[in-house]
Design an enzyme around this catalytic site. Structure first.
Site, PDB file in Angstrom:
ATOM      1  N   LYS A 251      -3.418   4.149  -7.835  1.00 43.27           N
ATOM      2  CA  LYS A 251      -2.211   4.495  -8.184  1.00 43.27           C
ATOM      3  C   LYS A 251      -0.961   3.367  -8.348  1.00 43.27           C
ATOM      4  O   LYS A 251      -0.416   3.241  -9.326  1.00 43.27           O
ATOM      5  CB  LYS A 251      -1.508   5.821  -7.585  1.00 43.27           C
ATOM      6  CG  LYS A 251      -1.423   5.374  -6.194  1.00 43.27           C
ATOM      7  CD  LYS A 251      -0.463   6.638  -5.358  1.00 43.27           C
ATOM      8  CE  LYS A 251      -0.259   6.660  -4.167  1.00 43.27           C
ATOM      9  NZ  LYS A 251       0.789   5.496  -3.909  1.00 43.27           N
ATOM     10  N   THR A 252      -1.265   2.614  -7.004  1.00 40.79           N
ATOM     11  CA  THR A 252      -0.301   1.431  -7.202  1.00 40.79           C
ATOM     12  C   THR A 252      -0.412   0.390  -8.142  1.00 40.79           C
ATOM     13  O   THR A 252       0.521  -0.006  -8.742  1.00 40.79           O
ATOM     14  CB  THR A 252      -0.517   0.694  -5.780  1.00 40.79           C
ATOM     15  OG1 THR A 252      -0.280   1.681  -4.659  1.00 40.79           O
ATOM     16  CG2 THR A 252       0.665  -0.435  -5.540  1.00 40.79           C
TER      17      THR A 252
ATOM     18  N   ASP B 253       7.210   6.950  -6.524  1.00 40.57           N
ATOM     19  CA  ASP B 253       5.806   6.787  -6.002  1.00 40.57           C
ATOM     20  C   ASP B 253       5.758   8.014  -4.786  1.00 40.57           C
ATOM     21  O   ASP B 253       6.912   8.404  -4.117  1.00 40.57           O
ATOM     22  CB  ASP B 253       5.754   5.565  -5.230  1.00 40.57           C
ATOM     23  CG  ASP B 253       4.385   5.259  -5.002  1.00 40.57           C
ATOM     24  OD1 ASP B 253       3.469   6.199  -5.250  1.00 40.57           O
ATOM     25  OD2 ASP B 253       3.816   4.198  -4.208  1.00 40.57           O
ATOM     26  N   GLU B 254       4.586   8.416  -4.410  1.00 38.53           N
ATOM     27  CA  GLU B 254       4.398   9.508  -3.670  1.00 38.53           C
ATOM     28  C   GLU B 254       5.324  10.711  -3.614  1.00 38.53           C
ATOM     29  O   GLU B 254       6.086  11.161  -2.672  1.00 38.53           O
ATOM     30  CB  GLU B 254       4.565   8.835  -2.093  1.00 38.53           C
ATOM     31  CG  GLU B 254       3.824   7.560  -1.647  1.00 38.53           C
ATOM     32  CD  GLU B 254       2.290   8.153  -1.418  1.00 38.53           C
ATOM     33  OE1 GLU B 254       1.797   9.196  -1.722  1.00 38.53           O
ATOM     34  OE2 GLU B 254       1.683   7.014  -0.943  1.00 38.53           O
TER      35      GLU B 254
ATOM     36  N   GLN C  29      -2.122  15.570  -0.731  1.00 37.82           N
ATOM     37  CA  GLN C  29      -1.895  14.368   0.510  1.00 37.82           C
ATOM     38  C   GLN C  29      -0.411  14.780   0.789  1.00 37.82           C
ATOM     39  O   GLN C  29       0.290  13.782   1.432  1.00 37.82           O
ATOM     40  CB  GLN C  29      -2.189  12.703  -0.049  1.00 37.82           C
ATOM     41  CG  GLN C  29      -3.474  12.646  -0.265  1.00 37.82           C
ATOM     42  CD  GLN C  29      -3.626  11.105  -0.426  1.00 37.82           C
ATOM     43  OE1 GLN C  29      -3.436  10.359   0.406  1.00 37.82           O
ATOM     44  NE2 GLN C  29      -3.996  10.620  -1.671  1.00 37.82           N
TER      45      GLN C  29
ATOM     46  N   ARG D 175      -9.214   7.994   4.442  1.00 37.32           N
ATOM     47  CA  ARG D 175      -8.755   6.552   4.680  1.00 37.32           C
ATOM     48  C   ARG D 175     -10.067   5.893   4.738  1.00 37.32           C
ATOM     49  O   ARG D 175     -10.184   4.574   5.160  1.00 37.32           O
ATOM     50  CB  ARG D 175      -8.073   6.626   5.960  1.00 37.32           C
ATOM     51  CG  ARG D 175      -6.734   7.447   6.291  1.00 37.32           C
ATOM     52  CD  ARG D 175      -5.915   7.003   5.146  1.00 37.32           C
ATOM     53  NE  ARG D 175      -6.114   8.132   4.141  1.00 37.32           N
ATOM     54  CZ  ARG D 175      -5.408   7.780   2.848  1.00 37.32           C
ATOM     55  NH1 ARG D 175      -4.963   6.570   2.560  1.00 37.32           N
ATOM     56  NH2 ARG D 175      -5.642   8.689   1.622  1.00 37.32           N
TER      57      ARG D 175
END
Length: 751
Positions: free
Chosen positions: A32-33, A224-225, A255, A608
């Site tokens: 996504k980044t 973002d997020e 998340q 993770r």
């Protein structure tokens, strides 16, 4: 546009479709980044958008710095002109420009949590309230919750529901504390973190011309997020993008784990209701983890009912099964984890920096630390005492803050007798009374002490006042580093630390020097056009714990809570304390929404890991000073059994280094290729039988009828006898076929 060549089809779609509202649902490890970065680069390079017209909001300074660097590698120096940063840093910047509209000076202070707690303690003491009832954390959480819901102290005090809640909680003065806290912050020309968002909403609500200015400045808004936003953040985003509708949000509802901070998962779940023309793009390919880890995570999160459907997959290798480490106690659990890490380092050349130990609560770190020290394995703890929270650092920062803002009463109280100059608490109290009686701020009394306070102490106070006034002249003439160095020396702080020749004293002196180094780095950076002390103080105030990571810590194992680990990735992850009432937390079992948040937290922990995931639990653990029996977490059972294997190990004697050859053999098992997990059918919720009690499954045979707490009734269609990993394949009436690990599955045999 070479950057498009490295993207898959959904990623490319996310970059190219820049007009109108867009939501990128980004599964864990889906890049996504990269998409967000290239989307901004595409706006600048291909569409000719002025970087000044782009607003990109993140949740950490580290994330925004990384994105800016990547964008700069594509479009060049133009990236420096982007409005990119955390919600708090961007809106603090806007508030600096527009502060006078709200009655604040542009040099207002930003209070951190310690400043706010200190102020609450002072107010509680002044009101003669019980500090055991009105604890600072409890009061501030209540105030923060109100601000995040955009409830002012006036609305709070006039709302009978809030009053009734406080009465039932035996805290009837909460509204008064909220009012006094806000009034004192305003008088001190200070805002806390929540105020930066609350006051931005007030600014845009009460001053349409200001809102209009920024709506036309920010032609493209990216967040973002997004799943971590609260109501306040969402409303700001919605207002700013109302004119152009060019808003792009990126996030993963799976998340969303920060409800305790005010994050509202409904922002992402219901986003389409506010934007009927919304384009939804799903990034579902995971580039981070093995198939086993991805499919295991999917099998867990599929049990949540509140979610946006997506099918996360990976083209990576199958990878190793998840290893389950069972221990008799928490200390043995720590030894098993240390032994496993030692083997991974020796046999698979895994570096310390590639390993993380994650836990639900900070208190779990103690046993792990002891075991790692005994095994001579270096580690670091993220989320401990931040560099900027150390006493000597806060002392100097308080001097710097007060010289910039003389209304900052918390900073003044901290420094007026530091180093000791004979101005005790009694003298400070007298000055506070004089200030309150005359409607002044404390500095007005300090700077004119002969007028308001008789006695011999006035000379010491006057000397302090004269020193501060000289510092005020210096900061108008010098950059941040020169001013801070001057203040550190002339205040006497540096000398006092230098004269302390103890190990602790030397460490404190070096820490202050490190702070001065940080200020010099800030001044020397080309990215910072404003070199003033005020600009540096704002940057420091807005640092997050995720930004406090030093280079000399790179070759250490990372230990942290799962909440702190979000956004990070490691080759090997050890998730410890996998027990009921610890994870999921006992405090998160009162509602389906709470339990689903805990499950999302578990999903974050699983994802993770890149190569290997280890789950550890103990059958007994010391909690609150007592040894308690434990049972494995329900979340272990929710992982499809084909992705998991149980490892039997004996812990090493205390202080003995683990012999690698023994443990290497116990770790190596054959890997079975995982099949796709079946999504759970939530149409029927099973109600267990009144006499439900798990049976001994050692005699379980094919054809038997069984009952499961969650899946209900089913027939055993196959038994896989594999020692400690004995499994049963059960065809459930409402949930289809499930493969269960019998050492964990709670089954009642009915026939």
């Amino acid at each position: 546009m070479d950057y498009l060549e490295s993207l898959n089809e959904p990623q490319r779609e996310g970059v190219l479709n820049t007009e109108g509202p867009c939501m990128l649902i980004a599964g864990a490890g889906s890049g996504k980044t990269r998409v967000l970065t290239f989307r901004i680069a595409h706006l600048i390079q291909a569409k000719g958008v002025d970087p000044f017209n782009i607003l990109a909001l993140t949740f950490t300074n580290k994330a925004s710095a990384e994105m800016r660097h990547r964008i700069e590698s594509v479009v060049g120096a133009d990236a420096k002109n982007l409005w990119m940063g955390t919600f708090h840093s961007i809106f603090a910047r806007i508030l600096r420009y527009e502060a006078e509209r709200l009655g604040y000076p542009s040099n207002f202070s930003i209070y951190d949590a310690d400043d706010s707690k200190t102020l609450i303690r002072q107010i509680v003491k002044e009101l003669n309230l019980d500090d055991k009832v009105y604890k600072p954390n409890v009061v501030l959480n209540r105030i923060s919750g109100a601000k995040n819901r955009l409830v002012s102290w006036r609305e709070y005090m006039n709302n009978p529901v809030y009053q009734a809640d406080d009465e039932s909680a035996m805290k009837p003065q909460m509204g008064k504390l909220y009012r006094m806290y806000c009034e004192r912050c305003f008088k001190a020309s200070a805002m806390d973190f929540d105020d930066l968002l609350y006051n931005t909403n007030v600014l845009f609500r009460d001053h349409p011309d200001i809102l209009n200015k920024y709506q036309h400045r920010f032609k493209y808004v990216l967040v973002d997020e997004f799943q971590d936003t609260n109501i306040s953040q969402y409303l700001i985003t919605k207002k700013l993008s109302a004119v152009t509708q060019n808003v792009c949000v990126v996030g993963d509802d799976a998340q969303s784990i920060y409800a305790f901070r005010g994050a509202d998962i409904k922002n992402i779940l219901n986003f389409e209701k506010d934007y009927p023309d919304l384009r939804v793009i799903k990034l579902e390919q995971n580039y981070r983890s093995t198939k086993v880890i991805v499919n295991a995570a999917n099998s867990v999160i599929s049990r949540n009912s509140a979610q946006l459907k997506k099918d996360v997959w990976t083209a990576n290798e199958d990878g190793d099964q998840i290893e389950l480490l069972k221990a008799n106690s928490d200390s043995e659990e720590a030894k098993l984890v240390a032994a496993s890490i030692f083997d991974e380092k020796l046999n698979n050349q895994v570096k310390n920096s590639e390993v993380a130990i994650l836990y639900r609560t900070n208190s779990q770190s103690r046993a792990m630390e002891e075991a790692l020290r005994r095994a001579n394995i270096k580690y670091k703890i993220i989320g401990g005492l931040s560099f900027y929270q150390r006493k000597e650092i806060k002392d100097l920062l308080s001097y710097l803050r007060f010289v910039v803002n003389q209304n900052d009463e918390q900073a003044l109280r901290r420094i007026i007798n530091l180093p000791k100059r004979g101005i005790g608490p009694g003298s400070v109290d007298k000055m506070i009374v004089a200030a309150n009686d005359n409607g002044l701020v404390l500095w007005d009394v300090v700077s004119n002490v002969f007028k308001y306070l008789p006695g011999r102490i006035t000379n010491a106070i006057d000397q302090f006042s004269t020193m501060i006034k000289s510092f005020m002249v210096i900061i108008g003439q010098k950059d941040a580093y020169e001013a801070a160095s001057y203040i550190a020396k002339q205040s006497g702080l540096l000398r006092e630390l230098y004269d302390d020749k103890t190990i602790e004293g030397l460490s404190r002196y070096e820490n202050v020097q490190e702070l001065l180094n940080a200020i010099k780095e800030f001044v020397d950076s080309e990215e910072n056009t404003d070199k003033s002390l005020g600009a540096f103080l704002q940057e420091v105030a807005l640092l997050t714990s995720a930004d406090d990571d030093k280079d000399d810590d790179k070759e250490k194992i990372t230990m942290m809570t799962i909440h702190m680990a979000k956004g990070l990735e490691f080759k090997n992850v050890y998730l410890v304390g996998m027990e009921e009432d610890l994870f999921p937390s006992q405090m998160m079992l009162s509602s389906r929404a709470d339990l689903e948040e805990e499950r999302r937290l578990f999903y974050v922990a699983i994802t993770r890991a890149e190569n290997k995931l280890f789950l550890a639990y103990a059958l007994s653990r010391y909690r609150f000073g007592r040894l308690k029996s434990c049972e494995p977490s329900r979340f272990i059972e929710e992982i499809d059994a084909r992705f998991i294997k149980s490892i039997s190990r004996s812990s090493q004697p205390t202080g003995e280094r683990p012999p690698s050859s023994h443990y290497a053999k116990s770790l190596v098992t054959s890997i079975k290729k995982p099949a796709a997990s079946m999504p759970v059918n939530h149409t029927k919720i099973h109600k267990p039988s009144a006499d439900f009690k798990p049976s001994d499954t050692t005699s379980l045979e094919q054809g038997m009828k069984v009952e499961h707490l969650k899946f209900g009734f089913g027939d055993v269609v196959h038994i896989d006898a594999d020692g400690a990993n004995r499994k049963a394949k059960v065809l459930f009436d409402n949930f289809g076929e499930k493969t269960l690990l019998l050492s964990f599955a709670k089954l009642k045999i009915h026939s």
